[in-house]
Motif scaffolding. Structure first.
Motif, mmCIF file in Angstrom:
data_model
loop_
_atom_site.group_PDB
_atom_site.id
_atom_site.type_symbol
_atom_site.label_atom_id
_atom_site.label_comp_id
_atom_site.label_asym_id
_atom_site.label_seq_id
_atom_site.Cartn_x
_atom_site.Cartn_y
_atom_site.Cartn_z
ATOM 1 N N LEU A 3 0.667 -1.240 -0.046
ATOM 2 C CA LEU A 3 0.002 0.027 0.100
ATOM 3 C C LEU A 3 0.741 1.179 0.013
ATOM 4 C CD1 LEU A 3 -3.274 0.802 0.445
ATOM 5 C CD2 LEU A 3 -2.500 1.677 2.475
ATOM 6 N N LEU A 63 -6.107 1.464 -4.527
ATOM 7 C CA LEU A 63 -5.901 1.315 -3.222
ATOM 8 C C LEU A 63 -6.983 0.517 -2.343
ATOM 9 C CD1 LEU A 63 -4.675 4.965 -1.858
ATOM 10 C CD2 LEU A 63 -3.202 3.164 -2.709
ATOM 11 N N GLU A 64 -8.142 0.900 -2.970
ATOM 12 C CA GLU A 64 -9.364 -0.049 -2.557
ATOM 13 C C GLU A 64 -9.266 -1.408 -3.068
ATOM 14 O OE1 GLU A 64 -11.014 0.418 0.123
ATOM 15 O OE2 GLU A 64 -11.324 2.722 0.432
ATOM 16 N N GLY A 65 -8.698 -1.735 -4.096
ATOM 17 C CA GLY A 65 -8.789 -3.005 -4.878
ATOM 18 C C GLY A 65 -10.141 -3.171 -5.845
ATOM 19 N N ASN A 172 -16.168 4.492 3.782
ATOM 20 C CA ASN A 172 -14.747 3.970 4.540
ATOM 21 C C ASN A 172 -14.025 5.286 4.788
ATOM 22 O OD1 ASN A 172 -13.080 2.152 5.318
ATOM 23 N ND2 ASN A 172 -11.912 2.067 3.167
ATOM 24 N N PRO A 177 -8.585 3.547 3.280
ATOM 25 C CA PRO A 177 -7.932 2.123 2.749
ATOM 26 C C PRO A 177 -6.602 1.752 3.363
ATOM 27 C CG PRO A 177 -7.896 3.636 1.090
ATOM 28 C CD PRO A 177 -8.560 4.350 1.910
ATOM 29 N N GLN A 180 -8.532 -0.280 6.491
ATOM 30 C CA GLN A 180 -9.831 -1.064 6.150
ATOM 31 C C GLN A 180 -10.135 -1.087 4.580
ATOM 32 O OE1 GLN A 180 -13.406 -1.230 8.923
ATOM 33 N NE2 GLN A 180 -14.066 0.283 7.319
ATOM 34 N N ARG A 181 -10.390 -2.587 4.040
ATOM 35 C CA ARG A 181 -10.643 -2.771 2.873
ATOM 36 C C ARG A 181 -11.982 -3.457 2.711
ATOM 37 N NH1 ARG A 181 -6.019 -3.833 0.462
ATOM 38 N NH2 ARG A 181 -6.934 -4.112 -1.557
ATOM 39 N N ALA A 184 -12.661 -5.893 -0.236
ATOM 40 C CA ALA A 184 -12.257 -7.500 0.187
ATOM 41 C C ALA A 184 -13.133 -8.278 1.266
ATOM 42 C CB ALA A 184 -10.920 -7.289 0.649
ATOM 43 N N ARG A 212 -16.251 -2.396 -7.176
ATOM 44 C CA ARG A 212 -15.705 -3.525 -7.200
ATOM 45 C C ARG A 212 -15.474 -4.054 -8.667
ATOM 46 N NH1 ARG A 212 -15.786 -8.408 -4.150
ATOM 47 N NH2 ARG A 212 -17.289 -7.639 -2.970
#
Ligand SMILES: *Cc1c(COP(=O)(O)O)cnc(C)c1O
Length: 372
Positions: A3, A63-65, A172, A177, A180-181, A184, A212
């Motif tokens: 990250l 960063l958040e995927g 969030n 991120p 906490q993600r 995921a 997502r």
């Protein structure tokens, strides 16, 4: 890559024409296109897309995927876009302690547009299940939540949403991120007030949705970004992207300082209670340990003696500033009940602290003299 590395590099590259390492700001509202309207470089008009906004969106999606992101002029504008992407007659389950503005949007604006909403305690999974209707399309999660920093179980709430054929959105903002993600953990969309920790210096407003997948819901949000036009300026995007470079470092320090302050307050005879998920006795501690990698910089204390005693402490601090918002380098204190007015759910004895990056010894000394 990790990250810390992505926070510095995602969405940025050395400028091929000048070799500039720091990104340029592109205030141009319009971009040259081909005579037939084709846009070989990808940009047409800045309300639709802009190089600085693209860089910020690419960074947050990374960063958040997520698969994609859409930036707005504030988190309230981003939240509005998510609700506008639903249909009249749809139903939303939202937290009783949702961000004040999110609750107001649902109650005052979207109720008139036929969007139903049920407000529940998100820590009570049975209550969330009981609130599901056949029109439920969205379960809105915010964790840790303001101002008691309740922790709710993102994975369990996403599962309830999905079983009902609905999506799970997670605000969030408080965790970022770095700690906490939500995607995921099963959430479908993430909302951010970049105004807070992401920009990190209390000098720019912004909001953002990360998805997502590029599904129909996200494409409607993306469409509303361009047609509704509540977009951030190129300079604002540049500032937020600049702030993110130090996000992982800052969140580590905010978390460390907040734990020191919370531990000090927890032992103080004039303090009735401390709400901070980093304290082992906090009801959200175990869940926070599981779904977060740190506990963040926000905490609240309840001063013995109620409203007047709390206001007296707020009047005596010197390093902390009495102001709303959070996530900047400077520490802030706020009596939420006064700011929210008669409809507040915040206890009268409560002061909310945004623990900044000053030395924690100075913050503790300031609170010690204010508590007397
Ligand atoms: C501040 C905040 C918002 C709203 O952000 P704006 O950019 O002021 O619209 C939404 N959610 C949370 C959790 C916030 O703290």
């Amino acid at each position: 890559m990790r990250l810390e590395t992505r926070a510095i590099h995602a969405g940025l590259r050395v400028d091929p024409t000048t070799g500039a390492v720091a990104p340029a700001i592109h205030p141009s509202t319009t971009f040259e296109h081909a005579p037939d309207g084709a846009c070989p470089r990808g940009w047409l008009y800045s309300r639709n897309a802009n190089p600085n906004r693209d860089a910020l969106e690419e960074c947050l999606a990374d960063l958040e995927g997520g698969a994609a992101a859409a930036a707005f002029g504030s988190a309230s504008a981003a939240t509005t876009a998510v609700f506008l992407a639903l249909e009249p007659g749809d139903h939303v389950i939202a937290p009783l302690d949702a961000y004040y503005g999110t609750g107001r949007l649902l109650r005052e604006t979207f109720a008139r547009w036929g969007l139903g909403a049920t407000f529940v305690d998100m820590q009570d999974l049975a209550a969330v299940r009981a609130a599901v209707r056949d029109t439920t399309r969205l379960v809105w999660v915010e964790t840790p939540s303001n101002p008691l920093w309740h922790v709710s179980d993102v994975a369990a709430l996403a599962e309830i949403a999905h079983a009902a054929g609905a999506r799970c959105v997670c605000d969030n903002t408080t965790a970022t991120p770095a700690l906490q993600r939500p995607l995921a953990l099963g959430a479908d969309l993430v909302v951010h007030a970049t105004t807070k920790y992401l920009a990190g210096h209390g000098d720019v407003m912004g909001g953002l949705i990360v998805a997502r997948e590029r599904d129909g819901l996200f494409e409607r949000v993306r469409g509303l970004q361009a047609t509704g036009g509540a977009v951030p300026s190129p300079f604002d995007c540049w500032l937020v992207r600049r702030g993110i470079r130090t996000l992982p470092l800052r969140m580590r320090a905010h978390s460390e300082h907040a734990l020191s302050v919370a531990t000090f307050l927890d032992d103080h005879p004039r303090v009735e209670a401390v709400h901070y998920p980093g304290l082992p006795a906090d009801p959200g501690h175990k869940l926070a340990q599981r779904q977060m990698s740190g506990f963040g910089g926000m905490l609240s204390l309840r001063v013995r003696g109620g409203r007047d005693a709390a206001l007296a402490v707020a009047a005596k601090v010197r390093v902390f500033t009495c102001a709303t918002s959070f996530g900047g380098t400077e520490s802030l204190v706020e009596h939420r009940a006064s700011v929210e007015g008669p409809a507040t759910r915040s206890p009268e004895s409560l002061l909310r602290l945004s623990v900044g990056l000053e030395h924690p010894d100075d913050l503790i000394a300031d609170l010690a003299q204010a508590l007397g």
